[in-house]
Design a protein around this motif. Structure first.
Motif, PDB file in Angstrom:
ATOM      1  N   CYS A  58      68.860  17.072   6.155  1.00 30.51           N
ATOM      2  CA  CYS A  58      67.417  16.957   6.436  1.00 30.51           C
ATOM      3  C   CYS A  58      66.968  15.500   6.437  1.00 30.51           C
ATOM      4  N   ASN A  59      67.931  14.576   6.537  1.00 30.19           N
ATOM      5  CA  ASN A  59      67.647  13.136   6.494  1.00 30.19           C
ATOM      6  C   ASN A  59      66.933  12.754   5.187  1.00 30.19           C
ATOM      7  N   ASN A  60      67.277  13.505   4.125  1.00 28.58           N
ATOM      8  CA  ASN A  60      66.687  13.270   2.791  1.00 28.58           C
ATOM      9  C   ASN A  60      65.162  13.280   2.828  1.00 28.58           C
ATOM     10  N   ASN A  61      64.621  14.172   3.626  1.00 28.91           N
ATOM     11  CA  ASN A  61      63.172  14.284   3.789  1.00 28.91           C
ATOM     12  C   ASN A  61      62.734  15.683   3.354  1.00 28.91           C
ATOM     13  N   LEU A  62      61.900  15.736   2.308  1.00 25.59           N
ATOM     14  CA  LEU A  62      61.469  17.033   1.791  1.00 25.59           C
ATOM     15  C   LEU A  62      60.601  17.794   2.793  1.00 25.59           C
ATOM     16  N   ASN A  63      59.862  17.078   3.644  1.00 28.07           N
ATOM     17  CA  ASN A  63      59.074  17.756   4.672  1.00 28.07           C
ATOM     18  C   ASN A  63      59.976  18.503   5.649  1.00 28.07           C
ATOM     19  N   THR A  64      61.097  17.869   5.992  1.00 25.32           N
ATOM     20  CA  THR A  64      62.055  18.527   6.878  1.00 25.32           C
ATOM     21  C   THR A  64      62.677  19.736   6.193  1.00 25.32           C
ATOM     22  N   LEU A  65      63.002  19.597   4.902  1.00 29.17           N
ATOM     23  CA  LEU A  65      63.533  20.720   4.138  1.00 29.17           C
ATOM     24  C   LEU A  65      62.548  21.888   4.154  1.00 29.17           C
ATOM     25  N   GLY A  66      61.260  21.578   4.038  1.00 21.31           N
ATOM     26  CA  GLY A  66      60.242  22.621   4.009  1.00 21.31           C
ATOM     27  C   GLY A  66      60.113  23.388   5.308  1.00 21.31           C
ATOM     28  N   LYS A  67      60.650  22.848   6.388  1.00 22.54           N
ATOM     29  CA  LYS A  67      60.576  23.537   7.687  1.00 22.54           C
ATOM     30  C   LYS A  67      61.765  24.473   7.913  1.00 22.54           C
ATOM     31  N   MET A  68      62.739  24.432   6.997  1.00 20.25           N
ATOM     32  CA  MET A  68      63.918  25.286   7.159  1.00 20.25           C
ATOM     33  C   MET A  68      63.562  26.730   6.843  1.00 20.25           C
ATOM     34  N   SER A  69      64.239  27.647   7.514  1.00 20.72           N
ATOM     35  CA  SER A  69      64.025  29.075   7.291  1.00 20.72           C
ATOM     36  C   SER A  69      65.041  29.599   6.282  1.00 20.72           C
ATOM     37  N   ILE A  70      64.835  30.838   5.852  1.00 19.15           N
ATOM     38  CA  ILE A  70      65.816  31.473   4.969  1.00 19.15           C
ATOM     39  C   ILE A  70      67.191  31.503   5.646  1.00 19.15           C
ATOM     40  N   ASP A  72      68.360  29.456   7.911  1.00 19.21           N
ATOM     41  CA  ASP A  72      68.926  28.100   7.937  1.00 19.21           C
ATOM     42  C   ASP A  72      69.592  27.766   6.609  1.00 19.21           C
ATOM     43  N   LEU A  73      68.910  28.074   5.504  1.00 18.14           N
ATOM     44  CA  LEU A  73      69.430  27.715   4.188  1.00 18.14           C
ATOM     45  C   LEU A  73      70.635  28.554   3.795  1.00 18.14           C
ATOM     46  N   CYS A  74      70.640  29.802   4.229  1.00 14.60           N
ATOM     47  CA  CYS A  74      71.736  30.694   3.858  1.00 14.60           C
ATOM     48  C   CYS A  74      73.044  30.367   4.583  1.00 14.60           C
ATOM     49  N   ARG A  75      72.994  29.457   5.532  1.00 17.28           N
ATOM     50  CA  ARG A  75      74.223  29.033   6.195  1.00 17.28           C
ATOM     51  C   ARG A  75      75.089  28.178   5.285  1.00 17.28           C
ATOM     52  N   TYR A  76      74.500  27.665   4.213  1.00 14.74           N
ATOM     53  CA  TYR A  76      75.252  26.822   3.284  1.00 14.74           C
ATOM     54  C   TYR A  76      75.946  27.697   2.240  1.00 14.74           C
ATOM     55  N   ASN A  77      77.232  27.442   2.043  1.00 14.50           N
ATOM     56  CA  ASN A  77      77.996  28.175   1.037  1.00 14.50           C
ATOM     57  C   ASN A  77      77.394  27.905  -0.344  1.00 14.50           C
ATOM     58  N   ALA A  90      59.201  26.474  -3.596  1.00 15.81           N
ATOM     59  CA  ALA A  90      58.930  25.152  -4.172  1.00 15.81           C
ATOM     60  C   ALA A  90      58.301  24.229  -3.140  1.00 15.81           C
ATOM     61  N   CYS A  91      58.812  24.268  -1.913  1.00 13.22           N
ATOM     62  CA  CYS A  91      58.238  23.437  -0.850  1.00 13.22           C
ATOM     63  C   CYS A  91      56.803  23.843  -0.544  1.00 13.22           C
ATOM     64  N   GLU A  92      56.540  25.142  -0.545  1.00 12.74           N
ATOM     65  CA  GLU A  92      55.188  25.628  -0.279  1.00 12.74           C
ATOM     66  C   GLU A  92      54.225  25.200  -1.380  1.00 12.74           C
TER      67      GLU A  92
END
Length: 229
Positions: A58-70, A72-77, A90-92
């Motif tokens: 997310c380029n170390n940007n919390l705003n970008t993290l906040g735009k990810m969907s469930i 998107d995040l679940c793709r990470y092991n 938390a982002c909300e």
């Protein structure tokens, strides 16, 4: 041989929860704060490393993290729906906090203001209650706390508790108040002795003791206005 350590094997001063408790939330990185929320990573990766990897994407940007969907995040092991929802919540909350206006702390710089603030709390009491008002250097209220309640004519107060609460709240100014259910504004000898004890303790701790206000339903007595503090 795999020498990777999980968070529980880290030195205590490096663990996010312990670090936050010891040094405060502001000392933690974004990844460490998020790791506290998700609790664990995967067998291959601890929670902090996992969150560092997600943030890097997310380029170390919390705003970008906040735009990810469930999804998107679940793709990470190591991230399932529950952890993804926790991150999104938390982002909300962060976004909602930005939209809030700071809570206005009342100015209690005079006995009249203390009376007006505390009278609604005390006007209908049929027993005595003793409250402390902890303030910053601008007389703005940090916290008010009832520390004792008792009978019709008196209440037992421990000065050590008053000072402890002031120190824990980083208060620089302290005022105290209690009610007289009888309606009498005349301070008792016990009131006078307690006021002197509090003043001595505040002097030792370099806390400004502003006032002791006795409240009845309709009027007040101020030690400061009477020149006794």
């Amino acid at each position: 041989m795999d020498t990777k350590l999980n968070i529980n094997q880290w030195a205590e001063e490096d663990r996010p929860r312990e670090k936050m408790e010891r040094l405060g939330a502001q000392t933690l990185s974004d990844a460490e704060l998020l790791a506290i929320l998700i609790g664990s990573g995967s067998p291959q990766e601890d929670a902090v490393s996992l969150m560092k990897r997600i943030l890097a994407d997310c380029n170390n940007n919390l705003n970008t993290l906040g735009k990810m969907s469930i999804h998107d995040l679940c793709r990470y092991n190591g991230v399932g729906p529950a952890k993804a929802i926790t991150i999104m919540a938390a982002c909300e909350l962060g976004k909602r906090r930005q939209m809030e206006t700071p809570e206005e702390r009342p100015d209690l710089g005079t006995a009249t203001r203390i009376y007006n603030h505390m009278h609604p709390v005390m006007q209908d009491l049929d027993t005595e209650e003793f409250w402390i008002l902890l303030m910053n250097q601008n007389f703005r209220l940090i916290k008010k706390l009832r520390i004792a309640h008792g009978g019709i004519s008196e209440v037992s107060v421990d000065v050590r508790i008053i000072i402890r609460e002031a120190v824990l709240c980083n208060a620089t100014i302290l005022a105290v108040c209690h009610n007289h259910p009888s309606g009498s504004l005349r301070p008792s000898q016990a009131d006078n002795d307690l006021t002197k004890s509090i003043q001595r303790a505040c002097n030792v701790m370099r806390i400004k003791f502003m006032d002791h206000v006795i409240i009845t339903d309709g009027s007040y007595y101020s030690y400061k206005e009477e020149g006794l503090i």
